[in-house]
Design an enzyme around this catalytic site. Structure first.
Site, PDB file in Angstrom:
ATOM      1  N   TYR A 141       0.829  -0.846  -0.019  1.00 46.27           N
ATOM      2  CA  TYR A 141      -0.153   0.234   0.356  1.00 46.27           C
ATOM      3  C   TYR A 141       0.836   1.463   0.354  1.00 46.27           C
ATOM      4  O   TYR A 141       0.392   2.283  -0.413  1.00 46.27           O
ATOM      5  CB  TYR A 141      -1.346  -0.145   1.019  1.00 46.27           C
ATOM      6  CG  TYR A 141      -2.578  -0.627   1.241  1.00 46.27           C
ATOM      7  CD1 TYR A 141      -2.539  -2.321   0.805  1.00 46.27           C
ATOM      8  CD2 TYR A 141      -3.466  -0.037   1.784  1.00 46.27           C
ATOM      9  CE1 TYR A 141      -3.241  -2.398   0.591  1.00 46.27           C
ATOM     10  CE2 TYR A 141      -4.878  -1.064   1.387  1.00 46.27           C
ATOM     11  CZ  TYR A 141      -4.701  -1.538   0.639  1.00 46.27           C
ATOM     12  OH  TYR A 141      -5.543  -2.720   1.104  1.00 46.27           O
ATOM     13  N   LYS A 192       3.374 -15.427   2.179  1.00 48.34           N
ATOM     14  CA  LYS A 192       3.719 -15.951   0.751  1.00 48.34           C
ATOM     15  C   LYS A 192       5.369 -15.849   0.189  1.00 48.34           C
ATOM     16  O   LYS A 192       5.955 -16.271  -0.518  1.00 48.34           O
ATOM     17  CB  LYS A 192       2.978 -15.396  -0.304  1.00 48.34           C
ATOM     18  CG  LYS A 192       2.683 -15.868  -1.970  1.00 48.34           C
ATOM     19  CD  LYS A 192       1.711 -16.831  -2.323  1.00 48.34           C
ATOM     20  CE  LYS A 192       1.873 -17.415  -3.337  1.00 48.34           C
ATOM     21  NZ  LYS A 192       1.053 -18.843  -3.639  1.00 48.34           N
ATOM     22  N   ASP A 224      -2.759 -18.231  -0.168  1.00 48.11           N
ATOM     23  CA  ASP A 224      -4.062 -19.094  -0.696  1.00 48.11           C
ATOM     24  C   ASP A 224      -4.975 -20.521   0.230  1.00 48.11           C
ATOM     25  O   ASP A 224      -5.700 -19.986   0.693  1.00 48.11           O
ATOM     26  CB  ASP A 224      -3.163 -18.991  -1.774  1.00 48.11           C
ATOM     27  CG  ASP A 224      -2.261 -20.179  -2.189  1.00 48.11           C
ATOM     28  OD1 ASP A 224      -1.703 -20.242  -1.004  1.00 48.11           O
ATOM     29  OD2 ASP A 224      -0.844 -20.423  -3.074  1.00 48.11           O
ATOM     30  N   ASP A 248      -6.643  -7.316   4.279  1.00 51.52           N
ATOM     31  CA  ASP A 248      -7.560  -6.582   3.610  1.00 51.52           C
ATOM     32  C   ASP A 248      -8.312  -7.307   3.126  1.00 51.52           C
ATOM     33  O   ASP A 248      -9.388  -7.314   3.011  1.00 51.52           O
ATOM     34  CB  ASP A 248      -7.307  -5.444   2.228  1.00 51.52           C
ATOM     35  CG  ASP A 248      -8.036  -4.399   1.825  1.00 51.52           C
ATOM     36  OD1 ASP A 248      -9.084  -4.342   2.905  1.00 51.52           O
ATOM     37  OD2 ASP A 248      -8.030  -5.193   0.456  1.00 51.52           O
ATOM     38  N   ASP A 252     -11.877  -9.393   4.379  1.00 51.69           N
ATOM     39  CA  ASP A 252     -13.718  -9.516   3.428  1.00 51.69           C
ATOM     40  C   ASP A 252     -14.150 -10.732   3.700  1.00 51.69           C
ATOM     41  O   ASP A 252     -14.668 -10.678   3.938  1.00 51.69           O
ATOM     42  CB  ASP A 252     -12.912  -8.751   2.307  1.00 51.69           C
ATOM     43  CG  ASP A 252     -13.694  -7.208   2.567  1.00 51.69           C
ATOM     44  OD1 ASP A 252     -13.515  -6.447   3.157  1.00 51.69           O
ATOM     45  OD2 ASP A 252     -14.256  -6.897   0.904  1.00 51.69           O
TER      46      ASP A 252
END
Ligand code: IPM
Ligand code: MG
Length: 358
Positions: A141, A192, A224, A248, A252
């Site tokens: 970000y 990751k 993942d 983020d 959700d």
């Protein structure tokens, strides 16, 4: 002691949901002696309209001067064409960064009354109580360089940078261990590391810190797989700690385990636990001004503020119990409506929470 609280309603449904939270705060004030001073400030698209910038200096000054902030949401189609560097979302990111709110707590808790509101089977989600800790002021970000450029062949190329320093990883991981200690002592670090060097470093640092917290069981998971596991068997998790972008996305995802994204609050804290509190959902321009938005995520954010920044845990308990009672009474906003329940608007839901405070 008088707590100074800054309310930033923002755009879209922001004014409605922050209005509901403000009413709850005022009820705590008049009925339970909560001592606070409320101020308001503009941020986001409405600030672009009024001042030509998403984060006006006066808002930043007030944000620095207050003890805690309750924020609604920013952004909307009206400002999608605004130059990228000054979009509403940039105001929010700048505020997070200026206040050094690096630690974002996103609890996903299923209220028992909502077990049928989730799209997942009741046995998968009932009793769910997990905490996602998202690093909030670094990572992709904020990484430099970033941009869209035109290359020698006349074609465009977009790029961002994912970078974390050792100190940034240590301070968010430490929060992860500490929060896990207050809960069920299980910390899952999400990365990751099989592909990205920066998260290879992340994993190594988290693993090295584990010896300082022998009472916490640490695990590591690729993002993942974590996304898959959160849908398959979410109750295996206690605390997850992860970087800005993974957090983020996963938060959700986790919100739907609890019935609706309209239920999830968040806290964004600096090193001293000064905080900004906001629902994790957006400004929902399509339903703005219609009195249908769910105010519970924002009311629960105000409750997190009582607990994490203002040291008013007893009041936080009262608000959470009131939300639970209202849901048990069968009141639902449209996003969590199920058969046999009564669908109410934003204002009615807010008023019902206030009436249920005891
Ligand atoms: C969130 C939101 C923000 C983010 C947007 C509005 C910039 O999605 O708080 O999760 O990506 O951090
Ligand atoms: Mg988000």
């Amino acid at each position: 002691m008088t707590h100074k609280i800054l309310l930033i309603a923002g755009d879209g449904i922001g004014p409605e949901i922050v209005g509901a939270a403000e009413d709850v705060i005022n009820a705590l004030r008049s009925r339970f002696g909560f001592n606070c001073e409320l101020e308001h400030a503009l941020m986001g698209g409405c600030a672009i309209d009024a001042h030509g910038t998403a984060l006006p200096d006066v808002t930043l000054e007030r944000a620095r001067a207050c003890d805690a902030i309750v924020l609604g949401a920013v952004g909307g189609p009206k400002w999608d064409k605004v130059e990228r560097a000054i979009r509403p979302e940039r105001g929010l990111l700048k505020l997070r960064s200026e206040l050094d709110l690096f630690c974002n707590l996103r609890p996903a808790v299923l209220f028992p009354a909502l077990v049928d509101a989730s799209t997942l089977k009741p046995e998968v989600v009932s009793g769910l109580d997990i905490m996602i800790i998202r690093e909030l002021t670094s990572g992709i970000y904020f990484g430099q360089p970033r941009g869209i450029e035109t290359t020698a062949d006349g074609k465009r190329r977009g790029y961002n940078t994912l970078a974390y320093t050792e100190d940034e990883i240590v301070r968010i991981a430490r929060r992860g261990f500490e929060v896990a200690r207050q809960r069920n002592r299980r910390l899952c670090s999400v990365d990751k590391a099989n592909v990205l060097e920066v998260t290879e470093l992340w994993r190594e640092i988290v693993q090295n810190m584990a010896s300082e917290y022998p009472d916490v069981e640490v695990s590591h998971m690729y993002v993942d797989n974590a996304a898959m596991q959160l849908v398959r068997a979410p109750k295996q998790f206690d605390v997850l700690v992860t970087d800005n972008m993974f957090g983020d996305i996963l938060s959700d995802l986790a919100s739907m385990l609890t019935g609706s994204i309209g239920m999830l609050p968040s806290a964004s804290l600096n090193a001293d636990n000064k905080g900004m509190y906001e629902p994790i959902h957006g400004s929902a321009p399509d339903i703005a001004g219609k009195n249908v938005a769910n105010p519970l995520a924002t009311i629960l954010s105000a409750s997190m503020m009582m607990r994490y920044t203002l040291g008013e845990a007893a009041l936080a308990d009262k608000v959470e119990a009131a939300v639970s009672r209202v849901l048990e009474q069968g009141l639902r906003t449209a996003d969590i409506a199920t058969a046999g329940c009564r669908t109410v608007g934003t204002r009615e839901m807010g008023a019902a929470v206030i009436a249920a405070l005891q």
